[in-house]
Design a protein around this motif. Structure first.
Motif, PDB file in Angstrom:
ATOM      1  N   ARG A 289       0.818  -1.212   0.000  1.00  0.00           N
ATOM      2  CA  ARG A 289       0.000   0.000   0.000  1.00  0.00           C
ATOM      3  C   ARG A 289       0.859   1.273   0.000  1.00  0.00           C
ATOM      4  NH1 ARG A 289      -4.922  -1.689   4.189  1.00  0.00           N
ATOM      5  NH2 ARG A 289      -5.527  -3.580   3.067  1.00  0.00           N
ATOM      6  N   LEU A 290       1.880   1.267  -0.846  1.00  0.00           N
ATOM      7  CA  LEU A 290       2.761   2.426  -0.981  1.00  0.00           C
ATOM      8  C   LEU A 290       2.236   3.294  -2.126  1.00  0.00           C
ATOM      9  CD1 LEU A 290       6.166   0.516  -0.620  1.00  0.00           C
ATOM     10  CD2 LEU A 290       4.913   1.760   1.162  1.00  0.00           C
ATOM     11  N   THR A 291       1.254   4.107  -1.816  1.00  0.00           N
ATOM     12  CA  THR A 291       0.524   4.866  -2.835  1.00  0.00           C
ATOM     13  C   THR A 291       1.410   5.838  -3.605  1.00  0.00           C
ATOM     14  OG1 THR A 291      -1.445   4.736  -1.434  1.00  0.00           O
ATOM     15  CG2 THR A 291      -1.483   6.316  -3.247  1.00  0.00           C
ATOM     16  N   GLU A 292       2.242   6.602  -2.894  1.00  0.00           N
ATOM     17  CA  GLU A 292       3.095   7.585  -3.564  1.00  0.00           C
ATOM     18  C   GLU A 292       4.080   6.908  -4.507  1.00  0.00           C
ATOM     19  OE1 GLU A 292       4.992  10.200  -0.837  1.00  0.00           O
ATOM     20  OE2 GLU A 292       3.128  10.922   0.046  1.00  0.00           O
ATOM     21  N   GLU A 293       4.640   5.793  -4.061  1.00  0.00           N
ATOM     22  CA  GLU A 293       5.594   5.053  -4.904  1.00  0.00           C
ATOM     23  C   GLU A 293       4.898   4.507  -6.150  1.00  0.00           C
ATOM     24  OE1 GLU A 293       5.321   4.937  -1.740  1.00  0.00           O
ATOM     25  OE2 GLU A 293       7.299   5.131  -0.799  1.00  0.00           O
ATOM     26  N   MET A 294       3.667   4.034  -5.987  1.00  0.00           N
ATOM     27  CA  MET A 294       2.911   3.531  -7.143  1.00  0.00           C
ATOM     28  C   MET A 294       2.693   4.642  -8.162  1.00  0.00           C
ATOM     29  SD  MET A 294       0.108   1.138  -5.167  1.00  0.00           S
ATOM     30  CE  MET A 294      -0.837   0.743  -6.645  1.00  0.00           C
ATOM     31  N   GLU A 295       2.360   5.830  -7.684  1.00  0.00           N
ATOM     32  CA  GLU A 295       2.139   6.959  -8.590  1.00  0.00           C
ATOM     33  C   GLU A 295       3.426   7.335  -9.319  1.00  0.00           C
ATOM     34  OE1 GLU A 295       0.577   9.975  -6.075  1.00  0.00           O
ATOM     35  OE2 GLU A 295      -1.435   9.076  -5.944  1.00  0.00           O
ATOM     36  N   GLU A 296       4.552   7.247  -8.628  1.00  0.00           N
ATOM     37  CA  GLU A 296       5.840   7.561  -9.261  1.00  0.00           C
ATOM     38  C   GLU A 296       6.149   6.563 -10.376  1.00  0.00           C
ATOM     39  OE1 GLU A 296      10.580   8.188  -8.073  1.00  0.00           O
ATOM     40  OE2 GLU A 296       9.147   7.478  -6.559  1.00  0.00           O
ATOM     41  N   ILE A 297       5.872   5.293 -10.138  1.00  0.00           N
ATOM     42  CA  ILE A 297       6.120   4.263 -11.156  1.00  0.00           C
ATOM     43  C   ILE A 297       5.176   4.463 -12.342  1.00  0.00           C
ATOM     44  CG2 ILE A 297       6.064   1.780 -11.641  1.00  0.00           C
ATOM     45  CD1 ILE A 297       6.775   1.369  -8.636  1.00  0.00           C
ATOM     46  N   GLU A 298       3.917   4.754 -12.061  1.00  0.00           N
ATOM     47  CA  GLU A 298       2.948   5.005 -13.133  1.00  0.00           C
ATOM     48  C   GLU A 298       3.427   6.156 -14.022  1.00  0.00           C
ATOM     49  OE1 GLU A 298      -0.905   5.726 -11.503  1.00  0.00           O
ATOM     50  OE2 GLU A 298      -0.959   3.817 -10.421  1.00  0.00           O
ATOM     51  N   LYS A 299       3.890   7.236 -13.391  1.00  0.00           N
ATOM     52  CA  LYS A 299       4.361   8.408 -14.131  1.00  0.00           C
ATOM     53  C   LYS A 299       5.578   8.063 -14.989  1.00  0.00           C
ATOM     54  CE  LYS A 299       5.941  13.174 -13.445  1.00  0.00           C
ATOM     55  NZ  LYS A 299       6.284  14.217 -12.435  1.00  0.00           N
ATOM     56  N   PHE A 300       6.505   7.294 -14.442  1.00  0.00           N
ATOM     57  CA  PHE A 300       7.703   6.880 -15.177  1.00  0.00           C
ATOM     58  C   PHE A 300       7.319   6.075 -16.411  1.00  0.00           C
ATOM     59  CE2 PHE A 300      10.833   3.527 -15.996  1.00  0.00           C
ATOM     60  CZ  PHE A 300      11.998   4.263 -16.177  1.00  0.00           C
ATOM     61  N   CYS A 301       6.424   5.122 -16.237  1.00  0.00           N
ATOM     62  CA  CYS A 301       6.017   4.262 -17.355  1.00  0.00           C
ATOM     63  C   CYS A 301       5.308   5.057 -18.448  1.00  0.00           C
ATOM     64  CB  CYS A 301       5.112   3.141 -16.848  1.00  0.00           C
ATOM     65  SG  CYS A 301       5.955   1.945 -15.792  1.00  0.00           S
ATOM     66  N   GLU A 302       4.476   6.008 -18.026  1.00  0.00           N
ATOM     67  CA  GLU A 302       3.741   6.824 -18.983  1.00  0.00           C
ATOM     68  C   GLU A 302       4.671   7.749 -19.768  1.00  0.00           C
ATOM     69  OE1 GLU A 302       0.669   8.507 -21.144  1.00  0.00           O
ATOM     70  OE2 GLU A 302       0.558   6.757 -19.795  1.00  0.00           O
ATOM     71  N   GLU A 303       5.598   8.396 -19.053  1.00  0.00           N
ATOM     72  CA  GLU A 303       6.471   9.384 -19.701  1.00  0.00           C
ATOM     73  C   GLU A 303       7.577   8.737 -20.522  1.00  0.00           C
ATOM     74  OE1 GLU A 303       7.922  11.934 -16.642  1.00  0.00           O
ATOM     75  OE2 GLU A 303       6.013  13.002 -16.392  1.00  0.00           O
ATOM     76  N   LYS A 304       8.151   7.641 -20.021  1.00  0.00           N
ATOM     77  CA  LYS A 304       9.303   7.043 -20.687  1.00  0.00           C
ATOM     78  C   LYS A 304       8.936   6.002 -21.737  1.00  0.00           C
ATOM     79  CE  LYS A 304      12.275   9.303 -18.153  1.00  0.00           C
ATOM     80  NZ  LYS A 304      13.166  10.345 -18.739  1.00  0.00           N
ATOM     81  N   MET A 305       7.760   5.341 -21.551  1.00  0.00           N
ATOM     82  CA  MET A 305       7.421   4.257 -22.477  1.00  0.00           C
ATOM     83  C   MET A 305       6.013   4.362 -23.037  1.00  0.00           C
ATOM     84  SD  MET A 305       9.130   0.982 -20.463  1.00  0.00           S
ATOM     85  CE  MET A 305       8.432   1.451 -18.861  1.00  0.00           C
ATOM     86  N   ALA A 306       5.298   5.431 -22.688  1.00  0.00           N
ATOM     87  CA  ALA A 306       3.911   5.589 -23.123  1.00  0.00           C
ATOM     88  C   ALA A 306       3.113   4.329 -22.812  1.00  0.00           C
ATOM     89  CB  ALA A 306       3.853   5.907 -24.628  1.00  0.00           C
ATOM     90  N   TRP A 307       3.321   3.822 -21.611  1.00  0.00           N
ATOM     91  CA  TRP A 307       2.737   2.532 -21.206  1.00  0.00           C
ATOM     92  C   TRP A 307       1.930   2.717 -19.924  1.00  0.00           C
ATOM     93  CZ3 TRP A 307       5.041  -1.260 -17.416  1.00  0.00           C
ATOM     94  CH2 TRP A 307       4.321  -2.460 -17.384  1.00  0.00           C
ATOM     95  N   GLN A 308       0.681   2.252 -19.959  1.00  0.00           N
ATOM     96  CA  GLN A 308      -0.171   2.307 -18.784  1.00  0.00           C
ATOM     97  C   GLN A 308       0.050   1.037 -17.961  1.00  0.00           C
ATOM     98  OE1 GLN A 308      -2.170   4.737 -17.771  1.00  0.00           O
ATOM     99  NE2 GLN A 308      -1.906   6.078 -19.548  1.00  0.00           N
ATOM    100  N   ILE A 309       0.829   1.146 -16.898  1.00  0.00           N
ATOM    101  CA  ILE A 309       1.158  -0.036 -16.099  1.00  0.00           C
ATOM    102  C   ILE A 309      -0.057  -0.594 -15.387  1.00  0.00           C
ATOM    103  CG2 ILE A 309       1.777   1.201 -13.980  1.00  0.00           C
ATOM    104  CD1 ILE A 309       4.075  -0.839 -13.649  1.00  0.00           C
ATOM    105  N   THR A 310      -1.072   0.231 -15.176  1.00  0.00           N
ATOM    106  CA  THR A 310      -2.262  -0.238 -14.470  1.00  0.00           C
ATOM    107  C   THR A 310      -3.026  -1.295 -15.246  1.00  0.00           C
ATOM    108  OG1 THR A 310      -3.425   1.681 -15.380  1.00  0.00           O
ATOM    109  CG2 THR A 310      -2.599   1.860 -13.126  1.00  0.00           C
TER     110      THR A 310
END
Length: 317
Positions: A289-310
């Motif tokens: 339940r590390l919400t902030e870390e999850m958001e950081e990973i989501e942002k990285f995937c979206e910006e660097k790979m145009a990939w929705q990790i969710t």
């Protein structure tokens, strides 16, 4: 069930691991003192007992320590100091350390090392300059261990928890002679942790060492070695029961792989590897339940790979 006494435990584990008595007692007490403790002819005070057990990778609460009234009072005083540090009440901690020095009356250098170490932790919390912290850490470490003593083979080095913490501080604050020496000393610590420490300390201290090594390699620009240390950290955690810190290692690996490669160097295959590392980190964060870390990973995937990790899918393109 019979509880192991300190002397019996030291003798048993020393012989089982083929350790020399000199390795265990060096800097803590004399060879003769350790011999008398092992033979049951002398009762070590509780702090010495804890440190000798730490040298062989054991924790004091696993064994019985016989305390006289004076030693029991000192043990309770150390616990109060540690509790106040945990509560971040540094003013009270300073006063307790002063009282402890009066109680201890200069009995042994290991008691002074205990006091100095906690004063260093207070200094760090209060923002003392790096040079002063490094000097205090060097002074505290030299009470039991000298890094410049090359007679000690790397694979035979044994440490107490305080000694390990102090060496990590010396590496962190740049108080070793060079980055190469810092890496060497940290690698010696890591070998010790892997072979001697309990699962809990492997996860706590081992990962702390890994992050320091990773930082050194990133400063040096050696991404290949940095990735190797990340893999070592992941393997270290996998040997234990916990997953704390594992998400950071997987995510940092993904970030480093992204920094190291671009579309001209096998991007399709590399992208899948990065996605897998992000997915592993993301799933661990979700469990914890590390919400902030999850958001950081989501942002990285979206910006660097145009990939929705969710979507929890790894693209095959």
């Amino acid at each position: 069930m019979e509880i192991n006494t300190l002397g019996a435990a030291l003798s048993f584990y020393r012989q089982r691991e083929s350790l020399l008595m000199e390795q265990i007692c060096d800097g803590l007490c004399s060879l003769a003192t350790l011999g008398r403790i092992e033979q049951g002819e002398r009762i070590a005070d509780s702090l010495l007992g804890e440190l000798l057990l730490e040298r062989i990778g054991k924790e004091v609460d696993q064994f019985e320590l016989l305390l006289n009234d004076e030693d029991y009072a000192l043990m309770l005083a150390r616990r109060k100091i540690q509790d106040c540090m945990h509560m971040q009440d540094y003013g009270k901690t300073r006063k307790l350390i002063e009282d402890y020095r009066v109680m201890e009356q200069g009995q042994s250098h290991i008691h002074e090392q205990f006091c100095l170490y906690h004063e260093i932790m207070i200094a760090i919390a209060e923002g003392m300059n790096d040079e002063k912290i490094g000097e205090m850490a060097r002074q505290a470490l030299q009470m039991t261990k000298t890094l410049s003593d090359r007679k000690e083979k790397d694979g035979q080095a044994l440490y107490t928890q305080t000694e390990m913490n102090l060496i990590i501080l010396l590496a962190e604050y740049g108080y070793l002679n060079s980055a190469d020496e810092a890496e060497k000393e940290l690698c010696k610590l890591l070998r010790y942790v892997k072979f001697f420490c309990t699962e809990r300390r492997k996860e706590e201290t081992g990962i702390s060492i890994i992050w320091k090594l990773l930082g050194l390699m990133e400063e040096r620009g050696d991404r290949k070695k940095a990735l190797a240390y990340i893999e070592e950290g992941i393997a270290l955690i996998s040997q234990g029961r916990g997953i704390i810190g594992l998400e950071k290692l997987h995510f940092r690996k993904a970030q480093m792989l992204m920094e190291q490669y671009d579309e001209r160097t096998g991007w399709s295959e590399r992208k899948q590897t990065i996605q897998r590392e992000c997915l592993m980190a993301y799933c661990i964060c979700e469990v914890m339940r590390l919400t902030e870390e999850m958001e950081e990973i989501e942002k990285f995937c979206e910006e660097k790979m145009a990939w929705q990790i969710t979507t929890l899918e790894i693209s095959s393109d």
